[in-house]
Design a protein around this motif. Structure first.
Motif, PDB file in Angstrom:
ATOM      1  N   LYS A 171       0.827  -1.216   0.000  1.00 16.24           N
ATOM      2  CA  LYS A 171       0.000   0.000   0.000  1.00 16.24           C
ATOM      3  C   LYS A 171       0.860   1.265   0.000  1.00 16.24           C
ATOM      4  N   MET A 172       2.065   1.186   0.580  1.00 16.82           N
ATOM      5  CA  MET A 172       2.948   2.353   0.535  1.00 16.82           C
ATOM      6  C   MET A 172       3.321   2.656  -0.922  1.00 16.82           C
ATOM      7  N   ALA A 173       3.431   1.589  -1.741  1.00 15.25           N
ATOM      8  CA  ALA A 173       3.765   1.800  -3.161  1.00 15.25           C
ATOM      9  C   ALA A 173       2.518   2.142  -3.977  1.00 15.25           C
ATOM     10  N   ALA A 174       1.389   1.501  -3.636  1.00 13.93           N
ATOM     11  CA  ALA A 174       0.207   1.589  -4.514  1.00 13.93           C
ATOM     12  C   ALA A 174      -0.851   2.551  -4.013  1.00 13.93           C
ATOM     13  N   GLY A 175      -0.751   2.943  -2.734  1.00 15.26           N
ATOM     14  CA  GLY A 175      -1.858   3.671  -2.133  1.00 15.26           C
ATOM     15  C   GLY A 175      -3.015   2.701  -1.934  1.00 15.26           C
ATOM     16  N   ASN A 176      -4.164   3.255  -1.647  1.00 15.74           N
ATOM     17  CA  ASN A 176      -5.348   2.395  -1.514  1.00 15.74           C
ATOM     18  C   ASN A 176      -6.545   3.242  -1.930  1.00 15.74           C
ATOM     19  N   ASP A 177      -6.495   3.662  -3.186  1.00 18.19           N
ATOM     20  CA  ASP A 177      -7.465   4.643  -3.666  1.00 18.19           C
ATOM     21  C   ASP A 177      -8.532   3.987  -4.529  1.00 18.19           C
ATOM     22  N   PRO A 178      -9.715   4.618  -4.590  1.00 15.54           N
ATOM     23  CA  PRO A 178     -10.831   4.001  -5.310  1.00 15.54           C
ATOM     24  C   PRO A 178     -10.535   3.719  -6.783  1.00 15.54           C
ATOM     25  N   GLY A 179      -9.670   4.534  -7.402  1.00 18.90           N
ATOM     26  CA  GLY A 179      -9.320   4.291  -8.807  1.00 18.90           C
ATOM     27  C   GLY A 179      -8.697   2.930  -9.009  1.00 18.90           C
ATOM     28  N   VAL A 180      -8.091   2.401  -7.941  1.00 23.42           N
ATOM     29  CA  VAL A 180      -7.496   1.060  -8.009  1.00 23.42           C
ATOM     30  C   VAL A 180      -8.463   0.033  -7.425  1.00 23.42           C
ATOM     31  N   TYR A 181      -8.870   0.232  -6.159  1.00 21.03           N
ATOM     32  CA  TYR A 181      -9.619  -0.863  -5.512  1.00 21.03           C
ATOM     33  C   TYR A 181     -11.031  -1.046  -6.043  1.00 21.03           C
ATOM     34  N   SER A 182     -11.577  -0.021  -6.727  1.00 22.48           N
ATOM     35  CA  SER A 182     -12.910  -0.243  -7.308  1.00 22.48           C
ATOM     36  C   SER A 182     -12.821  -1.095  -8.575  1.00 22.48           C
ATOM     37  N   PHE A 197      21.351   2.341  -7.142  1.00 19.39           N
ATOM     38  CA  PHE A 197      20.071   2.989  -6.837  1.00 19.39           C
ATOM     39  C   PHE A 197      19.949   3.282  -5.348  1.00 19.39           C
ATOM     40  N   VAL A 198      20.422   2.304  -4.553  1.00 20.34           N
ATOM     41  CA  VAL A 198      20.279   2.442  -3.108  1.00 20.34           C
ATOM     42  C   VAL A 198      21.017   3.680  -2.606  1.00 20.34           C
ATOM     43  N   SER A 199      22.174   3.981  -3.223  1.00 25.08           N
ATOM     44  CA  SER A 199      22.906   5.161  -2.769  1.00 25.08           C
ATOM     45  C   SER A 199      22.701   6.356  -3.704  1.00 25.08           C
ATOM     46  N   SER A 200      21.719   6.251  -4.594  1.00 23.37           N
ATOM     47  CA  SER A 200      21.539   7.326  -5.578  1.00 23.37           C
ATOM     48  C   SER A 200      21.015   8.601  -4.947  1.00 23.37           C
ATOM     49  N   ILE A 201      21.571   9.712  -5.402  1.00 20.45           N
ATOM     50  CA  ILE A 201      21.154  11.022  -4.919  1.00 20.45           C
ATOM     51  C   ILE A 201      19.798  11.409  -5.509  1.00 20.45           C
ATOM     52  N   PHE A 202      19.423  10.734  -6.619  1.00 17.07           N
ATOM     53  CA  PHE A 202      18.214  11.160  -7.340  1.00 17.07           C
ATOM     54  C   PHE A 202      16.924  10.824  -6.597  1.00 17.07           C
ATOM     55  N   ILE A 203      17.007   9.861  -5.665  1.00 19.85           N
ATOM     56  CA  ILE A 203      15.767   9.529  -4.953  1.00 19.85           C
ATOM     57  C   ILE A 203      15.830  10.038  -3.516  1.00 19.85           C
ATOM     58  N   ARG A 204      16.678  11.052  -3.310  1.00 17.63           N
ATOM     59  CA  ARG A 204      16.864  11.579  -1.967  1.00 17.63           C
ATOM     60  C   ARG A 204      15.558  12.101  -1.359  1.00 17.63           C
ATOM     61  N   GLN A 205      14.740  12.697  -2.199  1.00 18.07           N
ATOM     62  CA  GLN A 205      13.534  13.327  -1.664  1.00 18.07           C
ATOM     63  C   GLN A 205      12.387  12.338  -1.413  1.00 18.07           C
ATOM     64  N   GLN A 206      12.543  11.104  -1.854  1.00 17.35           N
ATOM     65  CA  GLN A 206      11.454  10.147  -1.606  1.00 17.35           C
ATOM     66  C   GLN A 206      11.506   9.677  -0.156  1.00 17.35           C
ATOM     67  N   SER A 207      10.366   9.755   0.514  1.00 15.77           N
ATOM     68  CA  SER A 207      10.402   9.435   1.944  1.00 15.77           C
ATOM     69  C   SER A 207      10.495   7.921   2.168  1.00 15.77           C
ATOM     70  N   HIS A 208       9.887   7.139   1.316  1.00 18.45           N
ATOM     71  CA  HIS A 208       9.960   5.689   1.482  1.00 18.45           C
ATOM     72  C   HIS A 208      10.329   5.037   0.160  1.00 18.45           C
ATOM     73  N   PRO A 209      11.589   5.205  -0.268  1.00 22.47           N
ATOM     74  CA  PRO A 209      11.973   4.697  -1.581  1.00 22.47           C
ATOM     75  C   PRO A 209      12.223   3.193  -1.566  1.00 22.47           C
ATOM     76  N   LEU A 210      12.262   2.640  -2.766  1.00 19.79           N
ATOM     77  CA  LEU A 210      12.736   1.268  -2.966  1.00 19.79           C
ATOM     78  C   LEU A 210      11.978   0.237  -2.133  1.00 19.79           C
ATOM     79  N   ILE A 211      10.673   0.301  -2.215  1.00 16.62           N
ATOM     80  CA  ILE A 211       9.828  -0.591  -1.420  1.00 16.62           C
ATOM     81  C   ILE A 211      10.143  -2.062  -1.709  1.00 16.62           C
ATOM     82  N   ALA A 212      10.301  -2.406  -2.998  1.00 16.64           N
ATOM     83  CA  ALA A 212      10.532  -3.821  -3.350  1.00 16.64           C
ATOM     84  C   ALA A 212      11.854  -4.315  -2.758  1.00 16.64           C
ATOM     85  N   TRP A 213      12.864  -3.439  -2.746  1.00 17.39           N
ATOM     86  CA  TRP A 213      14.159  -3.799  -2.143  1.00 17.39           C
ATOM     87  C   TRP A 213      13.979  -4.051  -0.646  1.00 17.39           C
ATOM     88  N   ARG A 214      13.157  -3.244  -0.009  1.00 13.85           N
ATOM     89  CA  ARG A 214      12.908  -3.424   1.427  1.00 13.85           C
ATOM     90  C   ARG A 214      12.171  -4.740   1.694  1.00 13.85           C
TER      91      ARG A 214
END
Ligand SMILES: [Zn+2]
Ligand SMILES: [Zn+2]
Length: 333
Positions: free
Chosen positions: A256-267, A294-311
C-alpha cells in the motif's frame, strides 16, 4: 482470511524453505522449524520436549529489547562511524533537543491534532500497542494531520513525537498501522533521527566551519550517507515486523505504501500480494550492481519511502536468516 499465497513466490520446489534452529526459552531444548510455516503460524509451534509455546504470543512484550538486536548490519556500521565523528554527536544531540524537537512539537501543536485520552484515543491505543510489544519506554506524543500522501514521521528524544498523515489513516488497517508505528519507533530506538540531522547538516554545509567535520563531506561520503539513510529504513522495517508480528500484514502495508489504496485502483481490482512479492523477487534476479547504485543514488533523496521492493527483499532475507525467530523466541540483546 489472510492471503498467504505470497509464500509460494519465495519458497517453492526451486527454492525450498530453509529450516531454523530455535532454542526453547523454557527448557533450552533445540527445535527445528520450517521458516515458511513459522512465519505464517508462529503460535502453533510448541517445544518438542516441554510442550510449551516456542514463540512469544502476539501481545507479549519483548522485555528490555535493545535496537542492537535487530539493527541491519549496513545501518549499524554507519551508525558507529557517524557517532565517531569528533564532537558531532554531542553537538547534534544538543541542537536536536533545543531546536528540532521543540520546534516540531510547537509546529504540530499549532497545525495538527494532538491525540490523547479525549482526542482520537483509538490512535493512541494503536501506537501504545506497538510501543508495548517493543517495550519502548518513550513518552509518546501522537499527532495526525491532513496530508494527501501516505506518510508518518517521527522525531524527538525525551519527547517522542509521531505524526501520521490522514492519507495513511485512510489507507491502512489497525494492524498495518501497528507495523508503521513499530517502524517509526525503530527509528527512535536506533537514534536515527539524530544521525540523520547530522547528515543533513553535513550535506548543507552547516558544519563546515568545524574543520574536523568539514573533511568528512566529500562526495563518496555523501553517497555513503545516502545509502545509510536507505539502510536505516531496513532496521525500522524489522522493528515494524516485531511490533505487528505478522509478515502478511507487513507486506500488505508495504504494497500500500507503493500503490496507495485509492478508489481508482480498488474499485477495479483486488491487488495481489503474491504478484507484488513475485515482482520483488524478480528484482533480485536483475543486475545487483544497478540496485546497489540505486540504493545510494542522490536522485531519490527526496522520496520518503523509496525502494519498497528492495525493502521487501531485505525483510525476507532477515526472516530466512532466522534472527526474527530468535527474537520472537526470547533470544535477543
Ligand atoms: Zn521446551
Ligand atoms: Zn522510515
Amino acid at each position: 482470511m489472510a492471503d498467504t499465497a505470497w509464500t509460494g513466490m519465495i519458497w517453492n520446489d526451486e527454492h525450498p524453505s530453509p529450516k531454523h534452529e530455535v532454542i526453547c526459552r523454557h527448557c533450552r531444548a533445540k527445535n527445528r522449524v520450517l521458516v515458511s510455516r513459522a512465519i505464517i503460524e508462529p503460535e502453533k509451534f510448541i517445544c518438542a520436549q516441554c510442550k510449551q509455546a516456542l514463540f512469544l504470543a502476539s501481545d507479549e512484550p519483548l522485555l528490555a529489547l535493545s535496537s542492537r538486536s535487530f539493527e541491519h548490519p549496513l545501518d549499524a556500521s554507519t551508525l558507529r562511524t557517524l557517532r565517531a565523528i569528533p564532537g558531532a554527536s554531542i553537538l547534534i544531540k544538543m541542537l536536536f533537543k533545543h531546536f528540532n524537537e521543540r520546534a516540531l512539537f510547537y509546529n504540530l501543536s499549532a497545525n495538527a491534532i494532538h491525540c490523547g485520552p479525549n482526542q482520537f484515543p483509538e490512535l493512541m491505543q494503536i501506537a501504545n500497542t506497538a510501543a508495548s510489544r517493543l517495550d519502548c519506554k518513550f513518552n509518546l506524543n501522537i499527532f495526525f494531520t491532513s496530508i494527501p500522501f501516505s506518510n508518518a514521521f517521527t522525531s524527538g528524544g525525551d519527547k517522542a513525537i509521531l505524526c501520521f498523515s490522514t492519507a495513511l489513516l485512510n489507507h491502512l488497517t489497525d494492524d498495518e498501522l501497528i507495523f508503521v508505528t513499530g517502524h517509526e519507533l525503530g527509528h527512535l530506538m536506533s537514534e536515527h533521527l539524530i544521525s540523520r540531522l547530522l547528515f543533513e547538516l553535513l550535506l548543507s554545509g552547516g558544519l563546515t566551519a568545524i574543520p574536523e567535520i568539514a573533511r568528512y563531506i566529500s562526495l563518496p561520503i555523501q553517497l555513503a550517507l545516502l545509502k545509510w539513510i536507505r539502510c536505516s529504513e531496513l532496521t525500522a522495517d524489522r522493528a515494524g515486523l516485531l511490533a505487528c508480528r505478522n509478515m502478511t500484514t507487513a507486506l500488505n502495508c508495504m504494497m500500500k505504501m507503493a500503490a496507495g489504496n485509492d478508489p481508482g485502483v480498488y474499485s477495479r481490482t483486488n491487488l495481489s500480494l503474491a504478484a507484488f512479492v513475485e515482482q520483488a523477487c524478480q528484482l533480485k534476479q536483475q543486475d545487483s550492481q544497478l540496485l546497489d547504485s540505486f540504493v545510494s543514488s542522490i536522485f531519490i533523496r527526496q522520496q520518503s519511502h523509496p525502494l519498497i521492493a528492495w525493502r521487501v527483499l531485505e525483510l525476507i532475507d532477515w526472516i530466512e536468516n532466522g534472527n526474527y525467530f530468535d527474537i520472537l523466541a526470547g533470544k535477543y540483546i
